[in-house]
Design an enzyme around this catalytic site. Structure first.
Site: not given
Lengths: 260, 380
Positions: B363-364
């Site tokens: 993620f990110e």
């Protein structure tokens, strides 16, 4: 309602604690130092009383320079100002000398209505300071309490000991010591931390308090430690197989150890 | 052995002491059970709010703590070492405040930001969609202007705090102009027409809520739009630069926890008559883990210091995220190896750390996207 709270920096009970080989005093370098948890409760109680009755909360600590960390924690919880008695001559002070110093330092605060302390520190564990201090200040002592209330000029408290609970009253000013049951201390907030750095901390020496250095520290102590050894490691336990009389065997063991 | 830090001020030291105390006494004891049972720790975030920790890196004038990223990230790291769900949640919250704090009008900030930064509200960041992950410009969630409102329809995906957040920082399409057709809206959590799907059944971070977020005719006042129409994607990518630093710090905290647990175990576990840490095979494994943790920390701190000085930090943030999360994956995997059979059981935390580490690489911005960002910066 002006309150002085006694606070002490002690080695963290989460870390290994040792005495120095040189003079059997606390090895302050060996362990993380924290504000004693019982003092957090004392500060919490002072802040609660302040919220209800107004006035100022002053924290008072005697200890080396590093004790400023413990003082800052008390200030970041919300206390208004602090007095730090720091002097190399105080190294190794016993409870009598400590109480003398604290009594003199309390004398520098105007209009003290209440002194709040923890019932005993987690390092020395003498548990004698509040009583000696009350004697030196000529104030009533209300020690080992689990609940405190202020009613006008009277302090009402519940003192809990192994013998039971006593309901005490004394006229202010007074010295109160609190037990672990008194409250759950608050955490400081980030705002409190930022505010603490602007609060006033008076640092005083033994001379500032008008005391003779010979009265305090290792030289002034009424007793001296000649020898100290760490507690022996725990030996293996004794296993009891329960063949129907396990309870009786445990009871016999406890009787043998003079525990019951 | 806790991380040894060089901090820039006494206040930062006192703050880190407070955070370690909260982490040790309030978070760590509850983490394993809550993760096992999938319980979202809303109370932990309330405690962080009461302690003033939800807006640390924002200026004091707008209700934040006024702290440099260098300090804020170390706070995150300490929290992550105790409970990743809480640290990651704080990182998401801080990122979800970023668009309003950085790009909002004064009037908007006065109205909403105080409670977001200085209160106990919890935020979420709604950018990804089921078919728009690494390529957010392909999003289809649409905000159509209708009088004084936008009417929002569409589905967001992988939203941390979906269903529990008090506000959503939403990126939605306001025109068909590709990456220039996206706008940023601050959506109240209680808005009618906003609902969360059942939680995703994730491999790790099982205490956190991650779910799709549905917008079905949700009306959002146009005054809640941050910056002009079409600025949304630029804002989102800029927020991600800072968010990546947060994830890098979380990764280092998790890796530190895995290292600490491994060292503790290797000292106490005896085979062939001595502690396994005294075998070079284990000792070197631990040494490599420590080297990984400390170099990852140095990497994110360098990026943070650049950010704090107002220097460009996009490449450094992408490198920090890549290095720290790959390190966390390796260190947590090795931690399971050090603990052997014990490490593979749920009686010890390292198998959970290993499961949790994986998502940090995803993620990110996946770590492939981080390489793309780094490469793009190199080509400039």
């Amino acid at each position: 309602m002006n309150i002085v709270v006694l606070v002490k920096q002690v080695p963290d009970t989460w870390s290994e604690r040792k005495l120095t080989d040189a003079d059997h005093t606390l090895d302050r370098e060996s362990a993380d130092a924290v504000l004693d948890e019982i003092n957090e409760r004392a500060v919490e109680e002072a802040l609660k009383l302040q919220e209800a009755h107004g006035g100022e909360v002053t924290v008072l600590a005697m200890g080396p320079d590093r004790a400023t960390e413990a003082i800052r924690k008390a200030l970041s919880m919300g206390a208004d100002k602090a007095i730090h008695v720091s002097d190399a001559a105080l190294h190794g002070s016993d409870v009598l000398a400590t109480a003398k110093v604290l009594a003199k330092a309390i004398g520098t605060v105007e209009g003290v209505d209440l002194v709040i302390a923890g019932n005993e520190a987690t390092d020395g564990r003498a548990g004698a300071i509040p009583a000696i201090l009350a004697e030196l200040l000529g104030l009533p002592q209300v020690t080992q309490v689990r609940k405190v209330e202020i009613d006008g000029t009277t302090v009402k408290a519940e003192r809990e000991t192994e013998e039971g609970v006593a309901f005490l009253e004394a006229t202010l000013p007074a010295v109160v010591s609190v037990t672990e049951k008194i409250n759950e201390p608050r955490y400081p907030s980030f705002k409190g931390i930022m505010a603490a750095k602007k609060k006033k901390v008076d640092t005083l020496s033994v001379a500032d308090l008008g005391l003779d250095p010979a009265e305090v520290g290792l030289t002034g102590a009424w007793s001296s430690v000649l020898e100290a050894a760490p507690k022996p490691p725990r030996s293996a336990g004794q296993r009891v197989e329960d063949d129907g009389n396990g309870g009786a065997q445990i009871a016999e063991y406890l009787v043998g150890q003079k525990l019951i | 052995m806790p991380a040894e830090r060089v901090l820039p001020s006494t206040e930062a030291e006192d703050l880190l002491s407070l955070v370690r105390e909260i982490a040790r006494d309030e978070l760590a004891p509850k983490a394993a059970e809550a993760e096992e049972q999938g319980l979202f720790p809303r109370d932990a975030f309330r405690l962080l709010g009461r302690s003033g920790l939800l807006g640390l890196p924002y200026p004091e004038e707008i209700g934040g703590g006024g702290l440099p990223y260098e300090v804020y990230l170390q706070v995150l790291e300490e929290l992550a070492a105790a409970w990743l769900t809480v640290a990651e949640g704080l990182s998401v919250h801080v990122m979800s405040c970023y668009p309003l704090a950085r790009y909002g009008a004064d009037e908007q900030r006065d109205r909403w930001l105080g409670d977001m930064l200085g209160g106990e509200l919890l935020g979420a960041y709604a950018l990804s969609e089921p078919h728009a992950g690494s390529d957010p410009a392909s999003m289809t969630t649409r905000a159509t202007r209708d009088g004084a409102d936008y009417v929002v329809n569409g589905t967001k995906a992988w939203i941390t705090h979906a269903g529990v957040a008090d506000f959503y920082t939403l990126m939605a399409r306001t025109s068909d102009d590709g990456g220039n057709g996206i706008s940023c809206l601050l959506v109240d959590g209680g808005t009618e027409g906003v609902s969360a799907a059942p939680r995703e059944r994730t491999m790790g971070l099982t205490g956190s809520t991650v779910a799709q977020l549905r917008f079905q005719g949700a009306r959002v006042a146009a005054e809640r739009r941050v910056a002009q129409e079409g600025a949304g994607l630029k804002i989102a990518l800029s927020a991600l630069d800072s968010g990546r630093l947060g994830i890098a710090a979380c990764a280092v905290g998790l890796a530190q926890a895995a290292l600490d647990e491994s060292v503790r175990y290797a000292k106490q576990r005896k085979q062939f008559g001595k502690s396994i840490i005294d075998f070079q095979g284990v000792e070197f494994l631990l040494a490599d883990m420590a080297a990984g943790v400390e170099s990852a920390r140095a990497t994110y701190l360098e990026a943070a210091r650049r950010r704090d000085r107002g220097l460009p930090f996009r490449r450094q943030a992408a490198i920090a995220k890549l290095v720290a999360t790959d390190t966390a994956m390796k260190v947590t995997t090795d931690a399971v190896q050090v603990l052997g059979g014990a490490g593979y059981t749920r009686d010890f935390p390292v198998e959970r750390y290993m499961r949790e580490a994986k998502v940090l690489q995803i993620f990110e911005g996946t770590n492939q996207i981080q390489r793309l960002v780094i490469g793009r910066e190199l080509r400039r």
